[in-house]
Design a protein around this motif. Structure first.
Motif, PDB file in Angstrom:
ATOM      1  N   GLN A  78       0.830  -1.198   0.000  1.00  0.00           N
ATOM      2  CA  GLN A  78       0.000   0.000   0.000  1.00  0.00           C
ATOM      3  C   GLN A  78       0.867   1.252   0.000  1.00  0.00           C
ATOM      4  O   GLN A  78       0.560   2.239  -0.675  1.00  0.00           O
ATOM      5  N   ARG A  79       1.945   1.216   0.755  1.00  0.00           N
ATOM      6  CA  ARG A  79       2.885   2.342   0.771  1.00  0.00           C
ATOM      7  C   ARG A  79       3.472   2.562  -0.623  1.00  0.00           C
ATOM      8  O   ARG A  79       3.536   3.696  -1.111  1.00  0.00           O
ATOM      9  N   PHE A 115       0.949   4.124  -2.863  1.00  0.00           N
ATOM     10  CA  PHE A 115       0.659   5.523  -2.539  1.00  0.00           C
ATOM     11  C   PHE A 115       1.741   6.461  -3.052  1.00  0.00           C
ATOM     12  O   PHE A 115       1.445   7.524  -3.610  1.00  0.00           O
ATOM     13  N   GLU A 127      -4.197   8.935   4.310  1.00  0.00           N
ATOM     14  CA  GLU A 127      -3.638   9.417   3.054  1.00  0.00           C
ATOM     15  C   GLU A 127      -4.025  10.872   2.829  1.00  0.00           C
ATOM     16  O   GLU A 127      -3.255  11.654   2.259  1.00  0.00           O
TER      17      GLU A 127
END
Length: 340
Positions: free
Chosen positions: A181-182, A185, A287
């Motif tokens: 996910q990092r 992003f 986020e």
């Protein structure tokens, strides 16, 4: 002769119907809509599973299931995991599920966490791996090096989101899922924005964690971010209350006092006593908050203070005189509420 054949055929049909009912009909013995069978690593064997089925009262006839499982080679292909058993499932359905390793995924929901211990505790409640094993992974630089992280920055790979994983996933597999996910992003555009601010992605994440703790109001997050960015540019201490609360380990503190600041003077997370950003984040920012830092407002503000009305918004100032006025109004409001 025809009657004998007819009776024999009828008998065979009845026998077939009986076994079809036993094998294909409802075999569960519980009232809930579903229950879960957990097969632990090291216990993926016939004896352990049958004992679990008997102890839990999942099935009406565990012995018959054992026979069906043997016929379908379940015991040779059994794998650890979390298996959902729906009310009304047949012996054949359950046997096939175990034989095929058709696990039910675990939904790991991360909202706001503050420490590595918080993350380890959450994972320990949801997965086979326990919290101590997960925590040991999170404080092992050798484990984290492959992700370009260390024990201070490890939580910059933890984003509030929902993650689907198998129950018997180990620490590395779980963390790799979080890290994906990092990676998703941090697009090239976001990395460029971070560089334009003179910050690394890890530093942006850390600043966002402070902003996250300062306000719940998304519309003022870019302004609060501007205050901290302005302070960094002027080589001022960030002076962020949440970092001191993190150093103390108590986020319930309503009114930060000099005693709190002085007692944590040696902590690198005390931004009243140490210049620059702390070594890592103090929570898992959304986020939205990270983007608020990347798209911070352009202001000359150097100070902010909660407004004395409890609505969650802040009063901003570019000089100490105006800030002290704002702070005095807020302190008087706290006094009126007898908050010490």
């Amino acid at each position: 002769m025809k009657k004998v054949i007819g009776y024999s055929f009828l008998l065979l049909c009845l026998v077939a119907l009986f076994f079809a009912w036993k094998f294909l009909g409802s075999a569960t013995a519980f009232n809930e809509s579903k229950k879960y069978l957990y097969i632990y690593t090291g216990n993926a064997n016939q004896k352990a599973v049958m004992q679990s089925l008997k102890d839990s009262g999942f099935l009406k006839n565990p012995g018959l299931f054992e026979m069906v499982a043997a016929r379908l080679d379940v015991w040779k292909r059994l794998r650890p995991g979390k298996y959902e058993i729906e009310k009304g499932s047949s012996l054949l359905t359950l046997a096939r599920k175990l034989r095929n390793g058709s696990q039910t995924p675990v939904n790991l929901v991360i909202t706001k966490l503050r420490t590595r211990k918080d993350l380890a505790a959450l994972i320990g409640r949801k997965f086979e791996t326990d919290s101590a094993t997960m925590f040991a992974y999170l404080i092992n630089n050798d484990s984290l090096q492959k992700f370009g992280l260390d024990t201070n920055t490890v939580m910059t790979s933890v984003f509030p989101n929902s993650y689907s994983l198998l129950w018997n996933s180990g620490p590395q597999r779980i963390f790799r899922k979080l890290h994906e996910q990092r990676t998703k992003f941090w697009t090239a555009e976001r990395k460029q924005k971070a560089a334009a601010l003179g910050l690394t992605p890890e530093q942006v994440h850390t600043m966002a964690s402070i902003v996250e703790e300062e306000t719940l109001r998304n519309d003022e997050k870019p302004t609060i971010a501007s205050v901290y960015l302005n302070r960094l540019k002027k080589n001022m201490n960030l002076g962020a209350d949440p970092t001191v609360k993190f150093a103390i380990g108590d986020f319930t503190i309503k009114r930060l006092l000099f005693g709190h600041i002085n007692s944590t003077a040696s902590s690198p997370y005390n931004t009243y006593r140490n210049k620059g950003l702390p070594p890592g984040p103090i929570c898992t920012p959304s986020e939205t908050t990270i983007d608020a830092v990347l798209n911070a407002a352009s202001t000359d503000y150097l100070f902010f203070c909660a407004k004395p009305n409890g609505n969650g918004y802040h009063a901003f100032a570019s000089n100490e005189t105006d800030h002290f006025k704002n702070a005095k109004a807020y302190q008087q409001w706290l006094d009126s509420l007898n908050i010490r």
